[in-house]
Motif scaffolding. Structure first.
Motif, short mmCIF file in Angstrom:
data_model
loop_
_atom_site.label_atom_id
_atom_site.label_comp_id
_atom_site.label_asym_id
_atom_site.label_seq_id
_atom_site.Cartn_x
_atom_site.Cartn_y
_atom_site.Cartn_z
N GLY A 104 -9.90 -0.99 -12.94
CA GLY A 104 -9.62 -2.40 -13.06
C GLY A 104 -8.31 -3.05 -12.47
N ALA A 105 -7.24 -2.56 -12.35
CA ALA A 105 -6.16 -3.23 -11.99
C ALA A 105 -5.16 -2.47 -10.90
N GLY A 106 -5.46 -1.07 -10.99
CA GLY A 106 -4.40 -0.64 -9.89
C GLY A 106 -4.79 -0.42 -8.49
N GLY A 107 -6.25 -0.52 -8.16
CA GLY A 107 -6.62 -0.45 -6.67
C GLY A 107 -6.42 -1.45 -5.73
N THR A 108 -6.40 -0.94 -4.68
CA THR A 108 -6.15 -2.06 -3.59
C THR A 108 -7.47 -2.92 -3.23
N THR A 109 -7.47 -4.07 -3.09
CA THR A 109 -8.90 -5.03 -2.53
C THR A 109 -8.66 -5.19 -1.38
N GLY A 110 -7.52 -5.05 -0.73
CA GLY A 110 -7.37 -5.43 0.89
C GLY A 110 -6.18 -5.75 1.17
N ILE A 111 -5.99 -6.05 2.52
CA ILE A 111 -4.32 -6.28 3.03
C ILE A 111 -4.66 -7.49 3.85
N THR A 112 -3.93 -8.27 4.16
CA THR A 112 -3.76 -9.54 4.82
C THR A 112 -3.49 -9.29 6.35
N THR A 113 -3.50 -10.37 7.37
CA THR A 113 -3.48 -10.29 8.55
C THR A 113 -1.95 -9.96 8.77
N GLY A 114 -1.69 -9.25 9.85
CA GLY A 114 -0.41 -8.97 10.32
C GLY A 114 0.37 -8.07 9.37
N SER A 115 -0.07 -7.54 8.26
CA SER A 115 0.68 -6.71 7.01
C SER A 115 0.65 -5.34 7.82
N ILE A 116 1.37 -4.50 6.79
CA ILE A 116 1.54 -3.04 7.33
C ILE A 116 0.79 -2.18 6.26
N GLY A 117 -0.06 -1.35 6.70
CA GLY A 117 -0.82 -0.32 5.96
C GLY A 117 -0.52 0.93 6.37
N ASN A 118 -0.91 1.85 5.58
CA ASN A 118 -0.87 3.43 5.96
C ASN A 118 -2.09 4.19 5.75
N VAL A 119 -2.04 5.20 6.64
CA VAL A 119 -3.14 6.09 6.35
C VAL A 119 -2.68 7.59 6.06
N HIS A 120 -3.20 8.13 4.94
CA HIS A 120 -2.61 9.56 4.60
C HIS A 120 -3.50 10.49 4.93
N LEU A 121 -3.26 11.56 5.89
CA LEU A 121 -3.81 12.64 6.03
C LEU A 121 -3.21 13.89 5.53
N THR A 334 -10.43 -3.71 3.88
CA THR A 334 -10.64 -5.13 4.33
C THR A 334 -9.40 -5.84 4.69
N VAL A 335 -9.34 -6.49 5.72
CA VAL A 335 -8.32 -7.51 6.09
C VAL A 335 -8.63 -9.06 6.19
#
Length: 337
Positions: A104-121, A334-335
């Motif tokens: 309900g509260a902890g998950g990411t719903t998306g990021i905004t334009t120009g922001s930094i994200g990360n992928v984990h392998l 989603t951005v």
């Protein structure tokens, strides 16, 4: 020892990629993606920061079960080894950096334009990751269509001047300071979200007309089977008659539209009616066909690792876009503007 994931050399989602069966994708407290093999056996890395990746310099390792030489090819019938380090999961990091997270509260719903994200392998063994290794991200509109320019996520280094300790074959604990990359089973690849997003009409309801009428200049009331989630500003398309006309008001069984047509169009009962909404967003997904590009080597002997991705390592384990499980991360992000 079957429950510890060393009963077979076949590494698939069916046998949890040889990761101990006690660690599950839906485990709130012990994500399997922090568990890996080194020369001592199965090890669980417990992070001192919310940043659970190779960029973190605060952690301690707990040997879950001793298996001598587990991260080697093994030698003879009495020694079990995994061989090359194998990718077992890849996903977008939860931007809230919460572990464990709640649906309900902890998950990411998306990021905004120009922001930094990360992928984990995630690998099932400890690996060396050189700074500059990359993972390719594909970009689509909100309908997962109209693919646009790809984005590259790049592996960075843990903080310059920091020291991390890892257990290395035939050496023991080794301190690495200012290593140009990451030493982990869970390298992190950073990317910058696009500065603009794609626009698309996203269908959310398909129903049908219930009575006949003629559409012409001005506001027109159309009777439909359902108005679920329809609001002012939604768009309505009626097969062969109207395309994406705006809804100006909503009744119990009707919608009122504003048209600019000067040609009368007869709408009979039973014609498919589709409601949509204009959505400005870009959806990012991990390019499974590319795998990773760059230098990643197995801590056991410094040889290469399996660089390709199989279809079942794209893991939806909670976070953005998921309501069915808990964990960290997701397969799509989603951005929005």
């Amino acid at each position: 020892m079957a429950l510890w994931g060393i009963s077979t050399t076949s590494e698939t989602s069916g046998n949890n990629y040889n990761i101990p069966k006690f660690f599950l994708d839906t485990d709130r407290n012990n994500t399997p993606h922090n568990c890996f093999a080194d020369v001592r056996g199965w090890v669980y890395r417990r992070y001192g920061k919310t940043e659970q990746s190779g960029l973190s310099t605060s952690y301690y390792d707990e040997v879950i079960v001793p298996v001598a030489g587990l991260n080697t090819v093994g030698s003879g019938a009495s020694t079990t080894g995994l061989g090359l380090a194998t990718p077992v999961a890849v996903f977008f990091e939860d931007e809230n950096l919460a572990s464990p997270i709640s649906i309900g509260a902890g998950g990411t719903t998306g990021i905004t334009t120009g922001s930094i994200g990360n992928v984990h392998l995630v690998f099932n063994e400890l690996v060396y990751v050189s700074a500059g290794a990359t993972i390719r991200l594909r970009a689509f509109d909100a309908n997962n269509a109209n693919e646009t320019t790809a984005i590259v996520a790049t592996a960075g280094s843990f903080a310059n001047g920091s020291t991390v300790f890892n257990y290395i074959n035939n050496t023991g604990f080794v301190a690495n300071t200012s290593y140009n990359g990451q030493i982990t089973n869970r390298p992190s690849f950073a990317f910058t979200a696009p500065s603009t997003v794609l626009a698309a009409n996203v269908n959310f309801l398909t129903t049908a007309t219930t009575t006949g009428q003629t559409v012409a200049i001005g506001a027109t009331v159309i009777f439909v089977n359902s108005v679920s989630n329809v609001s002012v500003g939604s768009s309505l398309s009626i097969t062969g008659k109207l395309t994406n006309v705006p809804v100006v008001s909503v009744g119990t069984t009707t919608v009122q539209i504003g048209t600019a047509s000067t040609i009368a169009s007869t709408i009979t009962a039973g014609i498919a009616a589709t409601f949509s909404t204009r959505t400005n967003a870009t959806k990012l997904s991990i390019d499974i066909s590319r795998g990773f590009i760059g230098v990643i080597t197995d801590v056991s002997g410094g040889v290469g690792v399996t660089s390709s991705f199989t279809s079942d390592i794209i893991r939806n384990i909670g976070g953005a876009g998921s309501t069915s499980s808990v964990g960290i991360g997701t397969t799509t992000l989603t951005v929005t503007a």
